[in-house]
Design an enzyme around this catalytic site. Structure first.
Site, PDB file in Angstrom:
ATOM      1  N   TYR A  14      14.363  13.024  -8.855  1.00 23.62           N
ATOM      2  CA  TYR A  14      13.275  12.831  -7.898  1.00 23.62           C
ATOM      3  C   TYR A  14      12.974  14.181  -7.256  1.00 23.62           C
ATOM      4  O   TYR A  14      13.865  14.813  -6.674  1.00 23.62           O
ATOM      5  CB  TYR A  14      13.725  11.822  -6.840  1.00 23.62           C
ATOM      6  N   SER A  32      12.535   0.442  -8.991  1.00 27.43           N
ATOM      7  CA  SER A  32      13.983   0.645  -8.985  1.00 27.43           C
ATOM      8  C   SER A  32      14.425   0.828  -7.546  1.00 27.43           C
ATOM      9  O   SER A  32      13.668   1.327  -6.709  1.00 27.43           O
ATOM     10  CB  SER A  32      14.357   1.881  -9.807  1.00 27.43           C
ATOM     11  N   GLY A  48       0.795  -1.217   0.000  1.00 34.02           N
ATOM     12  CA  GLY A  48       0.000   0.000   0.000  1.00 34.02           C
ATOM     13  C   GLY A  48       0.827   1.265   0.000  1.00 34.02           C
ATOM     14  O   GLY A  48       0.395   2.295   0.518  1.00 34.02           O
ATOM     15  N   ASP A  69      13.162   3.271  -1.694  1.00 29.46           N
ATOM     16  CA  ASP A  69      12.942   4.089  -0.498  1.00 29.46           C
ATOM     17  C   ASP A  69      11.886   3.472   0.409  1.00 29.46           C
ATOM     18  O   ASP A  69      11.909   3.671   1.627  1.00 29.46           O
ATOM     19  CB  ASP A  69      12.482   5.496  -0.898  1.00 29.46           C
ATOM     20  N   ARG A  92       6.187  14.085   5.518  1.00 32.69           N
ATOM     21  CA  ARG A  92       4.992  14.518   4.801  1.00 32.69           C
ATOM     22  C   ARG A  92       3.789  14.601   5.748  1.00 32.69           C
ATOM     23  O   ARG A  92       3.011  15.564   5.721  1.00 32.69           O
ATOM     24  CB  ARG A  92       4.715  13.550   3.653  1.00 32.69           C
TER      25      ARG A  92
END
Length: 628
Positions: free
Chosen positions: A529, A270, A189, A254, A466
């Protein structure tokens, strides 16, 4: 330096296995121990349940828990730096309190379907719990997390099932077909593409298929360096289990801690160390897939083949549209004998990019090399704990003096590279010697292993930021692209300028947050990015403004020769651009593949925008509505 020397299979072992049965070199590991309390994840944001950024009355920020290098230490500079960058009053008092959970739509499940599922699944493999359903109905785009915290989702799965085996998935597919249900696979998710969002026009019973109980390494072969791993295994468990045998897959996105092998395949992912180990398409040798037409599988795996149009290739980047990956055979590597970190400061981003170009040409790429722009450099500095003691403060001031006065670097222009070297001692020695020589040719200054290690490990900790920004009236998210070398700086500058214009034209408060880093390097170009954000207090529908600004940024990316995505995928958030990157014939081809393998749209994730589904472009389609 970390010395990680491991014994490798000897020649006599290889010789003795000749003529033996194919499984004679395989090991079948036992089930991995699980600590459910420690593994518990948050339902209303990123990461582990025990880990989040909180602001103290003093204004310092603390990352709770003990999992990361910056955990449980005061970060006094973070919030002031964010406030200055956004030109906005972020503070302890100025809070945007979440209202989780939102109102959750009622489930639509026929009793006959439920009875059929209970014929082969146990009670704990089926859930109609509203919060369980809600979590399987979204990924981690900023819009989705904003919706579950402050608004609502208009459509979520009606039922969640937890298959424990490949056979469970086969039977589930058969039952769903018989009862006219829709299947949407769920891994970790972690997607940031709206890939799990459901259309409000989907009237069938939607079954979310949570794969994470299928997390075993079915077998591993240390001689032939392969393993068969179930698709629901998360990256952190794959790393831990393979390490017990002195092996690694080397794939470290990440989202490593939470994303799954099946999700990596479905998004064509990746990893940060792709220079040494490859991207996911380089690592997967074969896979087992359950489709509406039957099971795609083969009896043997070879190092490489030319066998016509291999069906497995269609699953890379399929994003849940064609079926469910249940397991995959992947390449393995010995744990590196040596692992070292490093970092380099450059006068500016342009010279950091030129350094990468020459480094690639020299054939000395370390496992990971990432160049961060000036904003991201200062972001990293703001994440440092308060200096304690006279010696530490003097050392910090001396370092700044060397960089800014003696070397003459402009603190508002400089960029930084973080490095991870892995391999034999000879390989790492060569890479280090070559890299630092090339860096010096481009004005680079060595900045130490500690900064390199900290920069690499921060990747996992800063993912929680975030959610912190949301709680203080800012909205932010990431996006990425790949671009040829010759246009990389042009693309970066065009995106930055477009974001500045969009922010000004919309008369949004403060200043936009914009930063980028070059994360992956290829002979033909790089991956860039980006992070984008802005202060949202008093803004009418900040999610819409963010979506439109990112859409504008994507227009600039494509105009500058960049790709629609490098590793995030398309999902639904980028469907509008598919017509710009594929011809009519290409789109028709993909639609016909979908029609051939799944004529009834059993797998109804509706991603990519080329599969006969209406793009979810309106606010209504994306499940946004005023807060109740």
């Amino acid at each position: 330096m970390v010395n990680r020397r491991r014994e490798t299979p000897s020649g006599s072992t290889l010789l003795s296995s000749r003529g033996a049965t194919p499984s004679s070199t395989r090991i079948v590991p036992g089930p991995a121990p699980r600590d459910e309390a420690r593994d518990e994840e948050r339902k209303d944001g990123w990461g582990f349940a025990d880990t989040r950024f909180v602001v103290k009355p003093s204004g310092s920020v603390v990352l709770t828990g003990t999992r990361y290098s910056i955990s449980n230490v005061e970060l006094p500079s973070l919030l002031p730096w964010m406030s200055a960058t956004l030109a906005a009053p972020l503070s302890y008092e100025n809070r945007n309190e979440p209202h989780y959970p939102p109102r959750i739509p009622d489930a639509r499940v026929a009793s006959e379907l439920l009875a059929a599922l209970r014929g082969f699944l146990s009670d704990d493999q089926i859930s109609q719990d509203p919060l369980v359903r809600l979590r399987r109905g979204h990924g981690h785009t900023g819009a989705e997390i904003w919706a579950i915290r402050y608004e609502r989702l208009e459509r979520v799965p009606d039922l969640v099932v937890f298959p424990a085996s490949h056979d469970d998935v086969v039977r589930l597919t058969e039952v769903a077909k018989q009862h006219g249900a829709c299947l949407v696979p769920f891994g970790g998710g972690t997607n940031v593409t709206d890939a799990l969002r459901l259309s409000i026009h989907e009237e069938r019973t939607v079954i979310a298929v949570d794969m994470r109980r299928m997390n075993r390494i079915l077998w591993l072969d240390p001689v032939n360096r392969m393993a068969c791993i179930e698709a629901g295994a998360t990256g952190r468990h794959i790393v831990a289990e393979l390490e017990k045998h002195g092996l690694t897959m080397g794939h470290e996105p990440d989202s490593l801690e939470f994303s799954t092998l099946g999700g990596w395949i479905a998004t064509n992912a990746s990893g940060m160390k792709k220079n040494r180990y490859g991207n996911i398409e380089d690592l997967v040798l074969d896979m087992q897939v359950v489709t509406a037409r039957g099971v795609v599988e083969r009896p043997h795996v070879a190092p490489r083949e030319s066998v016509g149009a291999n069906p497995k290739n269609c699953m890379f980047g399929s994003e849940g549209n064609y079926g469910i990956v249940t397991s995959a055979v992947v390449k393995l590597f010995p744990l590196p004998e040596v692992q070292r970190y490093g970092s380099v400061i450059f006068p500016d981003l342009a010279r950091g990019l030129a350094f990468l170009y020459d480094l690639q040409a020299a054939g000395a790429l370390p496992a990971s090399v990432r160049v961060m722009d000036n904003t991201q450099f200062h972001f990293g500095q703001a994440l440092k704990p308060k200096k304690s003691g006279l010696l530490a403060r003097v050392k910090s001031q001396a370092e700044k003096l060397v960089v800014t006065r003696i070397k003459g670097f402009d603190p508002h222009q400089l960029a930084v590279a973080t490095l991870v070297f892995e391999g034999t001692k000879e390989e790492v020695d060569f890479q280090e010697k070559t890299l630092y020589r090339i860096a010096a040719q481009h004005g680079g200054m060595k900045a130490g292993a500690a900064n390199g290690e900290r920069g690499y490990q921060l990747t996992f900790g800063i993912a929680y930021i975030r959610d912190l920004t949301f709680e203080h009236w800012a909205i932010a998210e990431s996006f990425e692209t790949s671009v040829p070398w010759s246009r990389a700086l042009e693309l970066y500058d065009r995106v930055r300028q477009r974001i500045l214009r969009e922010h000004e034209q919309r008369r949004l408060p403060g200043k936009p947050f914009f930063t980028g880093r070059i994360t992956q390097v290829y002979p033909t170009g790089v991956c860039i990015y980006f992070y984008l954000g802005f202060y949202a207090k008093g803004v009418d529908d900040p999610v819409r403004h963010y979506a439109e600004m990112e859409h504008a940024a994507r227009e600039e990316i494509l105009a500058a020769g960049g790709s629609l995505s490098h590793h995030h995928g398309i999902g639904k958030i980028r469907q509008d651009f598919v017509k710009d990157i594929y011809s009519d014939g290409a789109r028709a081809f993909m639609q016909q593949v979908k029609q051939a393998v799944d004529p009834d749209n059993l797998f109804g994730a509706a991603n990519h925008g080329v599969l006969g589904e209406v793009a979810l472009s309106s606010a209504e389609e994306q499940g946004r509505a005023p807060s109740p």
